[in-house]
Design a protein around this motif. Structure first.
Motif, mmCIF file in Angstrom:
data_model
loop_
_atom_site.group_PDB
_atom_site.id
_atom_site.type_symbol
_atom_site.label_atom_id
_atom_site.label_comp_id
_atom_site.label_asym_id
_atom_site.label_seq_id
_atom_site.Cartn_x
_atom_site.Cartn_y
_atom_site.Cartn_z
ATOM 1 N N THR A 215 0.824 -1.208 0.000
ATOM 2 C CA THR A 215 0.000 0.000 0.000
ATOM 3 C C THR A 215 0.859 1.259 0.000
ATOM 4 O O THR A 215 0.565 2.224 -0.710
ATOM 5 N N THR B 93 -7.217 0.015 -0.166
ATOM 6 C CA THR B 93 -6.556 0.298 1.112
ATOM 7 C C THR B 93 -5.916 1.682 1.119
ATOM 8 O O THR B 93 -5.606 2.204 2.185
ATOM 9 N N CYS B 94 -5.747 2.278 -0.048
ATOM 10 C CA CYS B 94 -5.176 3.624 -0.133
ATOM 11 C C CYS B 94 -6.234 4.712 0.041
ATOM 12 O O CYS B 94 -5.893 5.891 0.136
ATOM 13 N N HIS C 189 -7.939 5.580 2.515
ATOM 14 C CA HIS C 189 -7.858 6.346 3.767
ATOM 15 C C HIS C 189 -6.979 7.582 3.619
ATOM 16 O O HIS C 189 -7.072 8.508 4.408
ATOM 17 N N HIS D 287 -9.886 9.983 2.161
ATOM 18 C CA HIS D 287 -11.061 10.152 3.011
ATOM 19 C C HIS D 287 -10.703 9.911 4.463
ATOM 20 O O HIS D 287 -11.189 8.996 5.101
ATOM 21 N N HIS D 288 -9.844 10.736 5.001
ATOM 22 C CA HIS D 288 -9.406 10.563 6.390
ATOM 23 C C HIS D 288 -10.002 11.689 7.234
ATOM 24 O O HIS D 288 -9.670 12.848 7.059
ATOM 25 N N GLU E 10 -14.918 13.106 13.575
ATOM 26 C CA GLU E 10 -15.584 11.853 13.935
ATOM 27 C C GLU E 10 -16.454 12.033 15.165
ATOM 28 O O GLU E 10 -17.574 11.528 15.226
#
Length: 153
Positions: free
Chosen positions: A39, A77-78, A80, A83-84, A90
């Motif tokens: 990744t 898997t990339c 994030h 879209h972090h 949160e």
């Protein structure tokens, strides 16, 4: 391992303006489409292409954007990296954010005002006049401030 280092070195602004850039990007896409790559390796290439796309001609930048999009589809898997959400975002989504304990409320409200002003500038003078007129209208309640969703309604 040395192959990817050399390929990473080849990826520079000159490769975005080279005569055979379409073939280069096609081969780059083929090499990076393997599901057996780490990744961090794919993320490094995507990040470098995104940075180079900012300084390349618009037509060539589209090659990079499409390639980055394909990479993110092939390597979920990339995602994030794109879209972090922060811990504060949160907590706000879950409704757990306690503004009375938050010391950065003033800073965030100033940032929200800056974002809103820049959005008004981006939308143009007509949208800015509409928003200013909506801000000047008296509120429905007794002296309460208008919320953002009331302004747009």
């Amino acid at each position: 391992p040395v192959f990817f280092e050399k390929l990473y070195e080849l990826l520079d602004l000159n490769s975005f303006t080279a005569k055979h850039r379409s073939q280069f990007f096609e081969l780059l896409d083929r090499v990076l489409s393997s599901s057996h790559l780490a990744t961090y390796l794919v993320a490094a290439f995507a990040k470098k292409m995104a940075r180079l796309a900012l300084f390349s001609p618009p037509g060539t930048a589209m090659f990079a954007i499409v390639l980055i999009s394909n990479l993110l589809k092939k390597h979920p898997t990339c995602l994030h990296l794109v879209h972090h959400a922060t811990k504060i975002e949160e907590a706000a989504e879950k409704g757990e954010l306690d503004e009375s304990k938050d010391i950065n409320v003033e800073k965030r409200s100033k940032l929200d005002a800056i974002k809103e002003a820049s959005l008004r500038l981006a939308l143009g003078p007509a949208a800015a006049k509409e928003a200013a007129a909506a801000d000047e209208e008296p509120a429905a309640g007794a002296g309460r401030k208008r919320r953002r969703d009331e302004v747009t309604a």
